[in-house]
Design a protein around this motif. Sequence first.
Motif, PDB file in Angstrom:
ATOM      1  N   VAL A  11       0.881  -1.175   0.000  1.00 37.46           N
ATOM      2  CA  VAL A  11       0.000   0.000   0.000  1.00 37.46           C
ATOM      3  C   VAL A  11       0.917   1.222   0.000  1.00 37.46           C
ATOM      4  O   VAL A  11       1.562   1.533   1.019  1.00 37.46           O
ATOM      5  N   ASP A  13       1.543   5.145  -2.221  1.00 36.81           N
ATOM      6  CA  ASP A  13       1.075   6.059  -3.273  1.00 36.81           C
ATOM      7  C   ASP A  13       2.202   6.569  -4.171  1.00 36.81           C
ATOM      8  O   ASP A  13       1.936   7.108  -5.237  1.00 36.81           O
ATOM      9  N   ALA A  35      -1.702  -1.414  -4.028  1.00 35.00           N
ATOM     10  CA  ALA A  35      -2.722  -0.381  -3.877  1.00 35.00           C
ATOM     11  C   ALA A  35      -2.016   0.960  -3.713  1.00 35.00           C
ATOM     12  O   ALA A  35      -0.936   1.027  -3.127  1.00 35.00           O
ATOM     13  N   SER A  36      -2.633   2.022  -4.231  1.00 34.98           N
ATOM     14  CA  SER A  36      -2.021   3.347  -4.098  1.00 34.98           C
ATOM     15  C   SER A  36      -2.802   4.264  -3.150  1.00 34.98           C
ATOM     16  O   SER A  36      -2.414   5.408  -2.935  1.00 34.98           O
ATOM     17  N   THR A  37      -3.880   3.741  -2.571  1.00 29.74           N
ATOM     18  CA  THR A  37      -4.611   4.489  -1.537  1.00 29.74           C
ATOM     19  C   THR A  37      -4.921   3.546  -0.370  1.00 29.74           C
ATOM     20  O   THR A  37      -4.891   2.320  -0.520  1.00 29.74           O
ATOM     21  N   GLU A  40      -8.110   1.437  -1.094  1.00 34.25           N
ATOM     22  CA  GLU A  40      -7.841   0.342  -2.025  1.00 34.25           C
ATOM     23  C   GLU A  40      -7.081  -0.780  -1.300  1.00 34.25           C
ATOM     24  O   GLU A  40      -7.354  -1.969  -1.497  1.00 34.25           O
ATOM     25  N   LYS A  43      -9.453  -2.810   0.774  1.00 33.53           N
ATOM     26  CA  LYS A  43     -10.241  -3.739  -0.045  1.00 33.53           C
ATOM     27  C   LYS A  43      -9.402  -4.940  -0.499  1.00 33.53           C
ATOM     28  O   LYS A  43      -9.861  -6.082  -0.459  1.00 33.53           O
ATOM     29  N   LEU A  44      -8.172  -4.660  -0.926  1.00 33.61           N
ATOM     30  CA  LEU A  44      -7.322  -5.752  -1.426  1.00 33.61           C
ATOM     31  C   LEU A  44      -6.899  -6.709  -0.308  1.00 33.61           C
ATOM     32  O   LEU A  44      -6.677  -7.888  -0.551  1.00 33.61           O
ATOM     33  N   LYS A  47      -9.689  -9.067  -0.135  1.00 33.59           N
ATOM     34  CA  LYS A  47      -9.787  -9.874  -1.350  1.00 33.59           C
ATOM     35  C   LYS A  47      -8.713 -10.966  -1.396  1.00 33.59           C
ATOM     36  O   LYS A  47      -8.995 -12.108  -1.751  1.00 33.59           O
TER      37      LYS A  47
END
Length: 133
Positions: A11, A13, A35-37, A40, A43-44, A47
Motif C-alpha cells: 500500500v 502512493d 494499492a495506491s490508496t 484500495e 479492499k485488497l 480480497k
Amino acid sequence: MNLNRKTALIVEDNNQNRLLCHDLLESKGYEVFEASTGMEGWKLAFKHHPDVILMDIQLPDVSGTEVTNWLKKEETLKDIPVIAVTIFSSPSDRKKILSEGCDGHIPKPISVRNFVQTVEFFSAQSAEGQRNA
Ligand code: MN
C-alpha cells in the motif's frame, strides 16, 4: 493461484517506491498485490488475504496507521503482519508507529537488505501462525 506461493500487499502512493518494493518482493518469489490508496489497500487485504502487508504511512486518503487499525479489528485479517514503510524513521517515530498497531517498521529511503530481511522475518511468522491455526 499457487497456494504455496507467498503473497504480499503493498500500500504505497509513490510510484517509484511501489515499483521498488514490487521488484524486491517479486525477486524473492512473492506474488504481489498493489494499492495506491488506503481504501484500495483495505479492499485488497480482504480480497487476497496476503501473508504480509507493506504499509506506507502518508497516503492520499487515510493514514497507513488508520488502515492498520481497521485491519487489526477484523478477526480474519488481524494476524496478517503489517510493516510500516515510512520516512518517519527516528527511534521515537518507530516506537510511535509500533505502538499504533503496526507489527514492523522499515525506514525510507529503503535499504534493500533491511527490507528483504524484515519482510522475510514477518512472512515466516505469518506462515508459522497459519500452520498452527
Ligand atoms: Mn506516501
